[in-house]
Design a protein around this motif. Sequence first.
Motif, mmCIF file in Angstrom:
data_model
loop_
_atom_site.group_PDB
_atom_site.id
_atom_site.type_symbol
_atom_site.label_atom_id
_atom_site.label_comp_id
_atom_site.label_asym_id
_atom_site.label_seq_id
_atom_site.Cartn_x
_atom_site.Cartn_y
_atom_site.Cartn_z
ATOM 1 N N ALA A 279 0.841 -1.211 0.000
ATOM 2 C CA ALA A 279 0.000 0.000 0.000
ATOM 3 C C ALA A 279 0.871 1.254 0.000
ATOM 4 C CB ALA A 279 -0.918 -0.012 1.218
ATOM 5 N N MET A 280 1.908 1.257 0.853
ATOM 6 C CA MET A 280 2.814 2.403 0.921
ATOM 7 C C MET A 280 3.616 2.538 -0.370
ATOM 8 S SD MET A 280 3.904 4.983 2.722
ATOM 9 C CE MET A 280 3.816 4.857 4.508
ATOM 10 N N VAL A 281 4.012 1.416 -0.945
ATOM 11 C CA VAL A 281 4.759 1.428 -2.217
ATOM 12 C C VAL A 281 3.922 2.090 -3.308
ATOM 13 C CG1 VAL A 281 5.732 -0.035 -4.045
ATOM 14 C CG2 VAL A 281 6.184 -0.583 -1.640
ATOM 15 N N HIS A 282 2.650 1.667 -3.435
ATOM 16 C CA HIS A 282 1.755 2.240 -4.451
ATOM 17 C C HIS A 282 1.511 3.727 -4.202
ATOM 18 C CE1 HIS A 282 0.091 -2.097 -4.958
ATOM 19 N NE2 HIS A 282 1.133 -1.884 -5.727
ATOM 20 N N ARG A 283 1.398 4.100 -2.918
ATOM 21 C CA ARG A 283 1.144 5.512 -2.577
ATOM 22 C C ARG A 283 2.329 6.382 -2.978
ATOM 23 N NH1 ARG A 283 -0.533 9.615 -2.631
ATOM 24 N NH2 ARG A 283 -1.706 10.865 -1.161
ATOM 25 N N LEU A 284 3.545 5.881 -2.705
ATOM 26 C CA LEU A 284 4.761 6.635 -3.052
ATOM 27 C C LEU A 284 4.929 6.750 -4.566
ATOM 28 C CD1 LEU A 284 7.410 5.438 -0.451
ATOM 29 C CD2 LEU A 284 6.486 7.723 -0.702
ATOM 30 N N ARG A 285 4.635 5.661 -5.267
ATOM 31 C CA ARG A 285 4.720 5.700 -6.742
ATOM 32 C C ARG A 285 3.790 6.769 -7.297
ATOM 33 N NH1 ARG A 285 4.469 -0.680 -8.220
ATOM 34 N NH2 ARG A 285 6.646 -1.231 -7.838
ATOM 35 N N LYS A 286 2.584 6.820 -6.724
ATOM 36 C CA LYS A 286 1.589 7.804 -7.168
ATOM 37 C C LYS A 286 2.089 9.225 -6.907
ATOM 38 C CE LYS A 286 -3.341 8.881 -6.783
ATOM 39 N NZ LYS A 286 -4.572 8.694 -5.979
ATOM 40 N N MET A 287 2.666 9.440 -5.730
ATOM 41 C CA MET A 287 3.198 10.768 -5.364
ATOM 42 C C MET A 287 4.305 11.198 -6.329
ATOM 43 S SD MET A 287 3.399 10.452 -1.198
ATOM 44 C CE MET A 287 4.137 12.058 -0.874
ATOM 45 N N LEU A 288 5.138 10.234 -6.736
ATOM 46 C CA LEU A 288 6.267 10.559 -7.623
ATOM 47 C C LEU A 288 5.832 10.811 -9.060
ATOM 48 C CD1 LEU A 288 8.829 8.015 -6.162
ATOM 49 C CD2 LEU A 288 9.101 10.495 -6.153
ATOM 50 N N THR A 289 4.718 10.180 -9.480
ATOM 51 C CA THR A 289 4.240 10.386 -10.855
ATOM 52 C C THR A 289 3.409 11.667 -10.973
ATOM 53 O OG1 THR A 289 2.386 8.907 -10.354
ATOM 54 C CG2 THR A 289 4.267 7.955 -11.527
ATOM 55 N N GLU A 290 2.842 12.116 -9.843
ATOM 56 C CA GLU A 290 2.066 13.371 -9.872
ATOM 57 C C GLU A 290 2.991 14.584 -9.970
ATOM 58 O OE1 GLU A 290 -0.049 13.016 -6.231
ATOM 59 O OE2 GLU A 290 -1.720 11.873 -7.080
ATOM 60 N N GLU A 291 2.482 15.643 -10.509
ATOM 61 C CA GLU A 291 3.271 16.863 -10.699
ATOM 62 C C GLU A 291 3.241 17.780 -9.471
ATOM 63 O OE1 GLU A 291 5.239 17.474 -13.436
ATOM 64 O OE2 GLU A 291 4.657 15.435 -13.937
ATOM 65 N N LYS A 292 2.407 17.443 -8.497
ATOM 66 C CA LYS A 292 2.243 18.307 -7.318
ATOM 67 C C LYS A 292 3.530 18.370 -6.497
ATOM 68 C CE LYS A 292 -2.564 16.778 -6.852
ATOM 69 N NZ LYS A 292 -3.466 15.984 -5.999
ATOM 70 N N GLU A 293 3.688 19.516 -5.822
ATOM 71 C CA GLU A 293 4.829 19.667 -4.918
ATOM 72 C C GLU A 293 4.531 18.927 -3.622
ATOM 73 O OE1 GLU A 293 6.235 23.563 -4.168
ATOM 74 O OE2 GLU A 293 6.539 24.053 -6.275
ATOM 75 N N THR A 294 5.585 18.356 -3.029
ATOM 76 C CA THR A 294 5.415 17.621 -1.768
ATOM 77 C C THR A 294 6.301 18.246 -0.694
ATOM 78 O OG1 THR A 294 7.136 16.070 -2.437
ATOM 79 C CG2 THR A 294 4.857 15.417 -2.876
ATOM 80 N N ALA A 295 5.926 17.990 0.569
ATOM 81 C CA ALA A 295 6.696 18.539 1.694
ATOM 82 C C ALA A 295 8.092 17.920 1.761
ATOM 83 C CB ALA A 295 5.936 18.282 2.997
ATOM 84 N N ILE A 296 8.238 16.750 1.162
ATOM 85 C CA ILE A 296 9.525 16.035 1.187
ATOM 86 C C ILE A 296 10.100 16.001 -0.228
ATOM 87 C CG2 ILE A 296 10.620 13.798 1.695
ATOM 88 C CD1 ILE A 296 8.076 13.386 3.598
ATOM 89 N N CYS A 297 11.399 16.246 -0.355
ATOM 90 C CA CYS A 297 12.008 16.314 -1.693
ATOM 91 C C CYS A 297 11.932 14.951 -2.387
ATOM 92 C CB CYS A 297 13.451 16.798 -1.619
ATOM 93 S SG CYS A 297 14.618 15.607 -0.973
#
Length: 601
Positions: free
Chosen positions: A175-193
């Motif tokens: 679940a965490m793996v899929h969530r991180l993949r999604k975060m990396l493919t999105e163009e949105k800025e994240t609190a973590i680099c």
Amino acid sequence: MSQTSVSCTTLSCVKCEIAGPDFGSPPSFVRKKLLTVLSDCGKVSSLIDSISIVKRYASELSHAIPVASDDEALSKAKKEVKNDKVHFVWAQFSELNSYFKKQTEDIEKLNRKLAEMISLLTCNKKSTGRKCIKYSVTTELKDILSRMDARVRSLYSNLPANAMLIICTGHGDTAMVHRLRKMLTEEKETAICREKLVKVLEELQAQAEVGPDFGSPPSFVRKKLLTVLSDCGKVSSLIDSISIVKRYASELSHAIPVASDDEALSKAKKEVKNDKVHFVWAQFSELNSYFKKQTEDIEKLNRKLAEMISLLTCNKKSTGRKCIKYSVTTELKDILSRMDARVRSLYSNLPANAMLIICTGHGDTAMVHRLRKMLTEEKETAICREKLVKVLEELQAQAEVGPDFGSPPSFVRKKLLTVLSDCGKVSSLIDSISIVKRYASELSHAIPVASDDEVLSKAKKEVKNDKVHFVWAQFSELNSYFKKQTEDIEKLNRKLAEMISLLTCNKKSTGRKCIKYSVTTELKDILSRMDARVRSLYSNLPANAMLIICTGHGDTAMVHRLRKMLTEEKETAICREKLVKVLEELQAQAEVGLCFVGVKH
């Protein structure tokens, strides 16, 4: 979970392919659903899972039982395992996976969790081992695990006699793996680099694939060898330095500290004759002491490092792995001779049927530890850090693997026909003149040929010769065709464009992209002629002769052509980056081959 172990794996024919044309495709064993395989074997199965899984995986002879909770899954499973007509029961408890999914949906909790994971990866810089993300077990997680354990125990108690229970996690926290993949493919800025997110993803992905012990030392080193022997009621003797004896001695072991190798030999000779002792450990440490001593003399150490760096950087023309070879000094020779004499002396004193195990355990770890220390210290060194790191990497690999690290495997050091000659076997080598000149041996018949038809004619004659034990014959028309394809620039560019499009299209697919060849009429004709030649040769084989057909590799002509294009300074119609991508795929595909073996009856 099954009432009887599934015994439906008998195959009438097995075709074993070494990758070959299916490179990049999912393996054949995952192409068919498990329950479909069972159905094909006439076995009845029950699938107890969520409705989505049941819809996707149910087969003809399977009972599809959708459930909404783990308690319902347990209840249904208990009933199905008692059904004599059912051979295999699948039941999934999904509460743990649901918990992991829920954790990724709360953004605040997710960011907190990620920050914790990043700190776990970056802290403890002094450690040289693999960093591993360990989960903090909350009360809620403990309760879930307790309930899962209770359900498994309850199911096990309801199994009939001789039933096999298989418990499989399948994966970790995906679940965490899929969530991180999604975060990396999105163009949105994240609190973590992004860079840190990628690091966490890599670790979690490896952990999800490997299991909870990823990054931990292997289980077999968690228990001392002598403790294992003691647990089995075996008596052992530990003959080593006082520090090792204190650390590893167990309840039923005789702790015998020694100060020299001669003393170790004397004690070992005595212990191997003791009928009450089942295992004797004795270490000869003179060699390791020599290596340690070498690292303590700074002048010698710097000289040694300079020599190692030159060995790594010289001979740039070589494409093989550079390997640091030790110069064997007179002192080292004497130490090795003494060690050999001690081992021989101990062996001669062993009782009948005793097993002697000689194990180095590692290579020159003294130098590895010295280099690690130099790199962790803040002091300036005569040698730049980058070069020290290179030497450390090589030495560490060499210490782990052994003296042959970086050398070609032993089986390619001697030509096949030379091996046959050494065994007094006569062989015939039927190939192009360049191959014949290069590989012919003392007892081999060297037969150069100019065409595949001539190869076939000569091979038919040689296989009937009773004095010849092995015949090598190569049909080279197919390879010549591939070479010809790379020489026509126009055709080559067209082919490359086609390959690039095959790699870049179908972006929705998550599988490995694979370059598939379009089979032209000319290629079909070549393959047909090759098939006819093989059939003709087979029909001429004497009884009990073994025929081995081996491609050895795929289309290496295109690989060599692409390498040449990339090393040249000329501009190309296709950008270098795309050429590299194509080369990577083609090289992987060309490195594998097909091998078929048959005996003429």
